[in-house]
Enzyme design. Structure first.
Site, short mmCIF file in Angstrom:
data_model
loop_
_atom_site.label_atom_id
_atom_site.label_comp_id
_atom_site.label_asym_id
_atom_site.label_seq_id
_atom_site.Cartn_x
_atom_site.Cartn_y
_atom_site.Cartn_z
N GLY A 1 0.78 -1.24 0.00
CA GLY A 1 0.00 0.00 0.00
C GLY A 1 0.81 1.28 0.00
N CYS B 1 -13.13 -0.49 -29.61
CA CYS B 1 -14.47 -0.18 -30.03
C CYS B 1 -15.35 0.00 -28.81
CB CYS B 1 -14.96 -1.35 -30.87
SG CYS B 1 -15.86 -0.78 -32.25
N GLU B 2 -15.05 1.00 -28.02
CA GLU B 2 -15.80 1.22 -26.78
C GLU B 2 -15.49 2.64 -26.32
OE1 GLU B 2 -15.89 -2.13 -24.17
OE2 GLU B 2 -16.18 -0.86 -22.40
N TYR C 1 0.55 -2.78 -12.03
CA TYR C 1 -0.83 -3.02 -12.46
C TYR C 1 -1.05 -2.50 -13.89
CZ TYR C 1 -0.95 -3.69 -7.45
OH TYR C 1 -0.65 -4.10 -6.19
N ARG D 1 -5.97 0.87 -15.82
CA ARG D 1 -6.18 1.65 -14.59
C ARG D 1 -7.08 2.88 -14.80
NH1 ARG D 1 -2.76 3.82 -11.71
NH2 ARG D 1 -3.55 3.08 -9.71
N1 LLP Z 1 -0.51 -7.18 -0.12
C1 LLP Z 1 -1.78 -7.55 -0.34
C2 LLP Z 1 -2.40 -8.56 0.51
C3 LLP Z 1 -2.51 -6.95 -1.38
O1 LLP Z 1 -3.77 -7.30 -1.58
C4 LLP Z 1 -1.88 -5.98 -2.21
C5 LLP Z 1 -2.60 -5.36 -3.31
C6 LLP Z 1 -0.54 -5.64 -1.94
C7 LLP Z 1 0.11 -6.26 -0.88
C8 LLP Z 1 0.19 -4.64 -2.76
O2 LLP Z 1 -0.39 -3.38 -2.70
P1 LLP Z 1 0.42 -2.12 -3.33
O3 LLP Z 1 1.69 -1.97 -2.53
O4 LLP Z 1 0.74 -2.46 -4.73
O5 LLP Z 1 -0.49 -0.97 -3.23
N2 LLP Z 1 -5.04 -2.84 -9.40
C9 LLP Z 1 -5.00 -1.77 -8.40
C10 LLP Z 1 -4.30 -2.18 -7.14
C11 LLP Z 1 -4.87 -3.42 -6.50
C12 LLP Z 1 -4.13 -3.83 -5.26
C13 LLP Z 1 -4.51 -5.20 -4.82
N3 LLP Z 1 -3.78 -5.66 -3.69
C14 LLP Z 1 -4.34 -0.55 -9.04
O6 LLP Z 1 -4.06 -0.58 -10.23
O7 LLP Z 1 -4.15 0.46 -8.36
#
Ligand code: LLP
Length: 428
Positions: free
Chosen positions: A230, A344-345, A380, A310
């Site tokens: 996060g 196409c959207e 992502y 995204r």
């Molecule tokens: N640990 C767990 C249990 C998680 O579910 C996630 C992300 C992370 C670590 C890593 O989080 P990060 O450090 O990358 O924020 N597709 C979305 C983000 C989805 C995150 C899902 N879980 C985007 O493009 O922002």
């Protein structure tokens, strides 16, 4: 809080010292490029933590995983496929700390069989996982992912705590989980909290407090705590990084309190995805049409939301720059444009806000044939790409010490139809 060092440029000719034009001559567009030097720097930023566990879902190409492993990083895996990726990149599930941890809210049958076969360490996100693991592998050690009852995220879709979220074990269910673990002779050796992507320090002290309370309840079997992922990165001017020193301090304090109580050392893990890879990544596309629609000017690219989802999913903002080809724009003036893709959207717009509202961006004047770079796209980005509209997924390039490595080739028509079969025609 600190600001990103440089403003995001709107004109760019190079990525990691390589001319964008020559990258494109060799590999075509659209194309993902990662700068290894940035990834190395990000790993170095987090050295204070005992363990950096990369959330590979952010960017899981096995070349990136290999390089992270060589830097001493370990990984988590959220599916059997991600476990396989980690194995292909050389991670040892039984190293200390575990090279691979399976972390999810459920086991599908394939993942459970793999966990059993390889003896993988599991971070359980539901009481059912403890029970299901206990049945096939009694006597295991597990960590628990806790939902502390609140969360935080850059969008509602990335908020992973609170009663609206499906993630983790509800903080009031700990006692019944302890009993369930006893039934199967399972030891709870760690606690983990990931409350969402885009953590801030104010929420963090609440998270630490909550983890501490639950740790006391679980007791002396604990040998590690995990801060989850996060950590935010700036996608826009005005956004900032979290103060990593302060972030570490808060977690370290929690760890030290618990060490005092338990009388033994606790390992402090962090589990970032985005932080390690987002800023290393660029998606290069070619402008294929510059067209006017009433008051709006559109730059239409050969990359769409099948390449970078995204913006359409979260209204996410990505910095954009232009690489002019074979001409210089008449002046430095910026024009207001909408940037879209070929799909196409009508939602196939990179400059949109949450809710799908089309926004304009100030960019240099450009012509068909110029290149456009979607930046901060390493996390992502490729991993969420698809074949929608019959499009091939883009190649991925890694630039490392002045060398360009193609770490994934552009897909072909064979890739597109792999596994599809036309059954014999129905009898007339
Ligand atoms: N640990 C767990 C249990 C998680 O579910 C996630 C992300 C992370 C670590 C890593 O989080 P990060 O450090 O990358 O924020 N597709 C979305 C983000 C989805 C995150 C899902 N879980 C985007 O493009 O922002």
């Amino acid at each position: 809080m600190s600001s990103p060092d440089a403003l995001f440029p709107v004109v760019r000719s190079q990525i990691a010292g390589q001319l964008i034009e020559s990258l494109v001559q060799q590999y075509g567009t659209p194309c993902y490029v990662y700068d290894m030097a940035t990834i190395r720097q990000k790993v170095a930023d987090l050295q204070a933590f005992d363990v950096i566990r990369y959330a590979q879902k952010a960017c899981s190409n096995i070349a990136i995983l290999d390089r992270l492993r060589r830097l001493g990083v370990v990984v988590d895996a959220v599916s059997a496929g991600e476990v396989q990726r980690a194995l292909s990149a050389g991670f040892d599930p039984h190293s200390d700390p575990h090279g691979i941890v399976y972390t999810a809210d459920v086991f599908d049958q394939e993942a459970l069989a793999m966990v059993k076969r390889l003896g993988l360490h599991v971070n359980c996100g539901s009481p059912d996982m403890i029970d299901q693991l206990g049945r096939v592998a009694p006597g295991s050690s597990v960590t628990l992912r806790i939902n502390p009852g609140f969360g935080h995220g850059h969008s509602q879709k990335t908020n992973t705590g609170g009663p609206q979220s499906k993630h983790g074990i509800w903080h009031e269910e700990i006692d019944s989980c302890l009993r369930l673990a006893d039934v199967h002779n399972i030891a709870i050796t760690g606690l983990h909290m990931h409350i969402g992507s885009g953590t801030d320090l104010e929420h963090l002290s609440q998270v630490c407090e909550s983890l501490e309370k639950i740790a006391v309840q679980v007791g002396r079997t604990l040998t590690s705590i995990s801060a989850g992922g996060g950590l935010p990165v700036p996608y826009k001017q005005g956004q900032s990084y979290v103060d990593l020193g302060r972030y570490y301090q808060l977690w370290d304090q929690t760890r030290k309190h618990l060490e005092g109580l338990f009388g033994h050392r606790l390992r402090l893990e962090i589990e970032p995805g985005r932080y390690l890879v987002a800023e290393s990544g660029f998606l290069i596309a070619e402008i294929r049409s510059v067209k006017k629609m009433g008051q709006n000017t559109f730059y239409l690219l050969d990359a769409g939301f099948n390449d970078l989802a995204r913006p359409i999913l979260y209204g996410a903002y990505h910095p954009i720059s232009i690489c002019h080809r074979g001409h210089q724009p008449p002046g430095n003036e910026l024009v207001e444009v909408v940037v879209g893709g070929p799909l196409c959207e009508s939602g196939d717009i990179f400059t949109q806000e949450e809710g799908g509202f089309v926004a304009k961006r100030s960019l240099p004047a450009a012509k068909v044939g110029d290149l456009l770079v979607l930046e901060v796209a390493g996390a992502y980005g490729f991993v969420m790409s698809s074949n929608y509209n019959g499009r091939f997924r883009a190649p991925e390039l890694l630039i490392e010490d002045g060398q360009i490595h193609c770490i994934r080739s552009r897909e072909t028509y064979e890739d597109l139809i792999r596994g599809e079969k036309i059954p014999p025609p129905p009898k007339a």
